[in-house]
Design an enzyme around this catalytic site. Structure first.
Site, mmCIF file in Angstrom:
data_model
loop_
_atom_site.group_PDB
_atom_site.id
_atom_site.type_symbol
_atom_site.label_atom_id
_atom_site.label_comp_id
_atom_site.label_asym_id
_atom_site.label_seq_id
_atom_site.Cartn_x
_atom_site.Cartn_y
_atom_site.Cartn_z
ATOM 1 N N GLU A 44 0.835 -1.206 0.000
ATOM 2 C CA GLU A 44 0.000 0.000 0.000
ATOM 3 C C GLU A 44 0.871 1.259 0.000
ATOM 4 O O GLU A 44 2.093 1.191 0.152
ATOM 5 C CB GLU A 44 -0.942 -0.035 1.206
ATOM 6 N N GLU A 55 -1.408 -10.146 -6.073
ATOM 7 C CA GLU A 55 -1.373 -10.916 -7.314
ATOM 8 C C GLU A 55 -0.503 -10.230 -8.363
ATOM 9 O O GLU A 55 0.317 -10.847 -9.037
ATOM 10 C CB GLU A 55 -2.791 -11.077 -7.892
ATOM 11 N N CYS A 85 -9.200 -8.829 -7.504
ATOM 12 C CA CYS A 85 -9.978 -7.657 -7.928
ATOM 13 C C CYS A 85 -10.024 -7.590 -9.458
ATOM 14 O O CYS A 85 -9.314 -8.331 -10.159
ATOM 15 C CB CYS A 85 -9.377 -6.381 -7.349
ATOM 16 N N CYS A 88 -6.668 -6.898 -11.222
ATOM 17 C CA CYS A 88 -5.794 -8.085 -11.231
ATOM 18 C C CYS A 88 -6.290 -9.130 -12.236
ATOM 19 O O CYS A 88 -5.476 -9.799 -12.886
ATOM 20 C CB CYS A 88 -5.692 -8.691 -9.839
HETATM 21 N N1 THU Z 1 -5.849 -6.547 -2.384
HETATM 22 C C1 THU Z 1 -5.008 -7.505 -2.878
HETATM 23 O O1 THU Z 1 -3.806 -7.490 -2.608
HETATM 24 N N2 THU Z 1 -5.526 -8.463 -3.674
HETATM 25 C C2 THU Z 1 -6.847 -8.585 -3.975
HETATM 26 O O2 THU Z 1 -7.218 -9.466 -4.711
HETATM 27 C C3 THU Z 1 -7.819 -7.641 -3.401
HETATM 28 C C4 THU Z 1 -7.252 -6.482 -2.693
HETATM 29 C C5 THU Z 1 -5.302 -5.539 -1.479
HETATM 30 C C6 THU Z 1 -5.273 -4.148 -1.999
HETATM 31 C C7 THU Z 1 -5.292 -3.344 -0.716
HETATM 32 O O3 THU Z 1 -3.965 -3.233 -0.223
HETATM 33 C C8 THU Z 1 -6.075 -4.199 0.255
HETATM 34 O O4 THU Z 1 -6.088 -5.502 -0.309
HETATM 35 C C9 THU Z 1 -7.494 -3.742 0.494
HETATM 36 O O5 THU Z 1 -8.144 -3.496 -0.691
#
Ligand code: THU
Length: 130
Positions: A44, A55, A85, A88
């Site tokens: 983040e 991913e 998401c 991804c």
């Molecule tokens: N996030 C992922 O790393 N992978 C996903 O498939 C969904 C979301 C992360 C992004 C962000 O840092 C946190 O999860 C909350 O959205």
């Protein structure tokens, strides 16, 4: 390597997630066609939109090492199920439109969920239609 072994690697990778803003920690383990594993975590940023998902981190690591053929990706978000998401899904579609996607958490008998990317993103974008 089986689903459970790959998922375990994703769970371990999750320890390195950098998620001070959401607190939602994600780990991924990407298996190449030749059996090599690349891990990834969500990273983040104070400028929230600059965040990258676990991913895509795994894919970027693998692609930048020259990998192009992928078999599966396991995703761990701890005790909650978490599917990739939309960004991804499209990102993975570029390289592996059929990739096997393994998600948890593991059931009491250790079983996991497995889907193909073609189920989650049946008609992704490509410059030249596939
Ligand atoms: N996030 C992922 O790393 N992978 C996903 O498939 C969904 C979301 C992360 C992004 C962000 O840092 C946190 O999860 C909350 O959205």
């Amino acid at each position: 390597m089986n689903d459970r072994e790959l998922y375990k690697i994703a769970e371990e990778a999750r320890e390195n997630a950098y998620a001070p803003f959401s607190g939602f920690r994600v780990g991924a383990a990407l298996l190449t066609a030749e059996g090599k594993v690349y891990t990834g975590v969500n990273v983040e940023n104070s400028s929230y939109g600059a965040t990258i998902c676990a991913e895509r981190t795994a894919f970027v690591k693998a692609i930048s090492e020259g990998e192009r053929e992928f078999a599966a990706i396991a995703i761990s978000a701890g005790d909650v199920p978490s599917l990739p998401c939309g960004i991804c899904r499209q990102f993975m579609y570029e390289f592996a439109p059929q990739i096997r996607i393994i998600t948890g958490p593991a059931a009491e008998d250790g079983s996991l969920q497995a889907r193909s990317l073609s189920q989650l993103l049946p008609e992704g974008f490509a410059l030249e239609p596939r």
